[in-house]
Design an enzyme around this catalytic site. Sequence first.
Site, PDB file in Angstrom:
ATOM      1  N   GLU A 281     103.407  73.213  13.654  1.00 31.33           N
ATOM      2  CA  GLU A 281     104.042  72.397  12.625  1.00 31.33           C
ATOM      3  C   GLU A 281     104.460  71.027  13.181  1.00 31.33           C
ATOM      4  O   GLU A 281     104.554  70.051  12.447  1.00 31.33           O
ATOM      5  CB  GLU A 281     105.262  73.144  12.058  1.00 31.33           C
ATOM      6  CG  GLU A 281     105.375  73.029  10.556  1.00 31.33           C
ATOM      7  CD  GLU A 281     106.399  73.973   9.961  1.00 31.33           C
ATOM      8  OE1 GLU A 281     105.978  74.927   9.290  1.00 31.33           O
ATOM      9  OE2 GLU A 281     107.606  73.776  10.151  1.00 31.33           O
ATOM     10  N   HIS A 302      90.828  93.919  25.299  1.00 24.60           N
ATOM     11  CA  HIS A 302      89.864  94.868  24.733  1.00 24.60           C
ATOM     12  C   HIS A 302      89.363  94.412  23.370  1.00 24.60           C
ATOM     13  O   HIS A 302      88.723  95.168  22.655  1.00 24.60           O
ATOM     14  CB  HIS A 302      90.496  96.260  24.661  1.00 24.60           C
ATOM     15  CG  HIS A 302      90.875  96.788  26.008  1.00 24.60           C
ATOM     16  ND1 HIS A 302      90.136  97.742  26.680  1.00 24.60           N
ATOM     17  CD2 HIS A 302      91.894  96.449  26.840  1.00 24.60           C
ATOM     18  CE1 HIS A 302      90.699  97.980  27.859  1.00 24.60           C
ATOM     19  NE2 HIS A 302      91.771  97.206  27.980  1.00 24.60           N
ATOM     20  N   LYS A 417     103.290  74.175  -1.464  1.00 24.57           N
ATOM     21  CA  LYS A 417     104.492  74.459  -2.257  1.00 24.57           C
ATOM     22  C   LYS A 417     104.405  73.791  -3.629  1.00 24.57           C
ATOM     23  O   LYS A 417     104.699  74.411  -4.648  1.00 24.57           O
ATOM     24  CB  LYS A 417     105.742  73.956  -1.528  1.00 24.57           C
ATOM     25  CG  LYS A 417     106.164  74.811  -0.352  1.00 24.57           C
ATOM     26  CD  LYS A 417     107.539  74.378   0.111  1.00 24.57           C
ATOM     27  CE  LYS A 417     107.849  74.930   1.476  1.00 24.57           C
ATOM     28  NZ  LYS A 417     108.985  74.273   2.105  1.00 24.57           N
TER      29      LYS A 417
HETATM   30  O1  PA5 Z   1     110.481  74.463  10.602  1.00 23.99           O
HETATM   31  C1  PA5 Z   1     110.628  74.255   9.416  1.00 23.99           C
HETATM   32  O2  PA5 Z   1     111.184  73.235   8.994  1.00 23.99           O
HETATM   33  C2  PA5 Z   1     110.154  75.257   8.384  1.00 23.99           C
HETATM   34  O3  PA5 Z   1     109.458  76.289   8.983  1.00 23.99           O
HETATM   35  C3  PA5 Z   1     111.335  75.841   7.649  1.00 23.99           C
HETATM   36  O4  PA5 Z   1     112.218  76.404   8.555  1.00 23.99           O
HETATM   37  C4  PA5 Z   1     110.892  76.888   6.629  1.00 23.99           C
HETATM   38  O5  PA5 Z   1     109.991  76.309   5.727  1.00 23.99           O
HETATM   39  C5  PA5 Z   1     112.081  77.444   5.872  1.00 23.99           C
HETATM   40  O6  PA5 Z   1     112.773  76.426   5.217  1.00 23.99           O
HETATM   41  P1  PA5 Z   1     114.231  76.658   4.677  1.00 23.99           P
HETATM   42  O7  PA5 Z   1     115.133  76.901   5.818  1.00 23.99           O
HETATM   43  O8  PA5 Z   1     114.575  75.384   3.950  1.00 23.99           O
HETATM   44  O9  PA5 Z   1     114.184  77.839   3.739  1.00 23.99           O
END
Ligand code: PA5
Length: 429
Positions: A281, A302, A417
């Site tokens: 990310e 394996h 989203k």
């Molecule tokens: O690292 C990030 O920003 C994302 O993985 C969020 O943690 C994830 O989308 C969850 O978001 P939120 O804490 O707003 O529910």
Amino acid sequence: MAIIKTDLTHLVNEIDLASYQEKVNVIDKMIREGTGEGADFLGWVDWPANYDKAELESIKENAKYVRENYECLVVCGIGGSYLGARAAIEAVNGEFNKNDLEIIWLGMTLDSHYLSQVMDYLATKKFAVNVISKSGTTTETAVAFRLLKDLLEKRDGKEAARKAIFATTDANKGALLELSKKEGYVRFVLPGNIGGRFSVQTAVGLFPIACAGIDPQAVLEGSAEARKDAMEKDLLKNEAYKYAVARHHMYASEKKAVEFFISYGPNIRNLAEWWKQLYGESEGKDQKSLVPASATFTTDLHSLGQFIQDGSPVFFETVFHIVNHRHDVYIGHDEENLDGLNYLEGKSVTWVQEKAYEGTLKAHYEDGNRSNIVLDIESMNAHNLGYIFYFFEIACAMSAYLNGVNPFNQPGVEVYKRNMFHLLGKPGF
Ligand code: PA5
């Protein structure tokens, strides 16, 4: 030994680390002075020194209450709001830890089979919930939390539900904050200047970690030690930046497309998942970046082992090699020796695994011509885990900036989203 040692002696082509020193100096300054892209999300850099002491006390007290009063804790979150806690609890406690509060993971899937099985299981359990969401609007988490809240309120009543629910969210905004205030839940904070995937050392990770019986202070102390070590200016002595430079070099100069995070043992699987999110990310943008992949040896020798030895050479390996193990199992004597294993009589399984590690490294590096970065990890415990988290976080920031991308946003995650909200008929989409 150091908690993490970055060993670059198994790279097919040597890296001239010193040639990166100047670039690293510039980026390090950028990280510390907050002058790079995404600088609003650098709260994690000094967090191990600046964390909220009063909140840590509240985390410890409330975790004690949960451990004394409930059979299970449901951790309800996704992505950065879940992976760190899971990684930590499994790495330190393992999956079959006796006399522990059972931890159940929810809010990270929309799979109705999984959800209905968990809800059926919880129907007969005395459980607490830690709902974690910075935005408070993440669909997976919100849907699961609505189910959990409803079950608790209908079964145990509103007041008992209120006592059983702990919310971790932004201090100033979001749907979960408003709901928690209205319902009077105990609240913990995910600071606004720390993004989800860099948040494991905040209440996001520390409350579930403490509920699992792991000392959250030790985790923070480990991170503080890593923070101090990462201030080393000489790249040749800075293990985190050495790792960052090596993986960047493999991508930019050796044109590798994939980094395999190799660990030995099922308890490290979710640490690899956390690492994958952190790097995927943070770096996967602007049509760039390594694919962060993982494999668990010897299990995957394996399956993926064939590909790693002989398949397309698009990857390098980063081996998470734990040097000292906490437990051991010894191989006994068998009179008949029908399985032919008496040659290992009296040997420990750790010793056998170490030979598998050495043999695999030799096979992949010498015979297969695969580059291996080896991270020697002194041992696994709460302190070292805190060190490991910070090590990968600061290396990630360095590596992403070396690649010319902002490590702290995730514009790509929003696309699915928006489409999903539109298809679901969410107002405004
Ligand atoms: O690292 C990030 O920003 C994302 O993985 C969020 O943690 C994830 O989308 C969850 O978001 P939120 O804490 O707003 O529910």
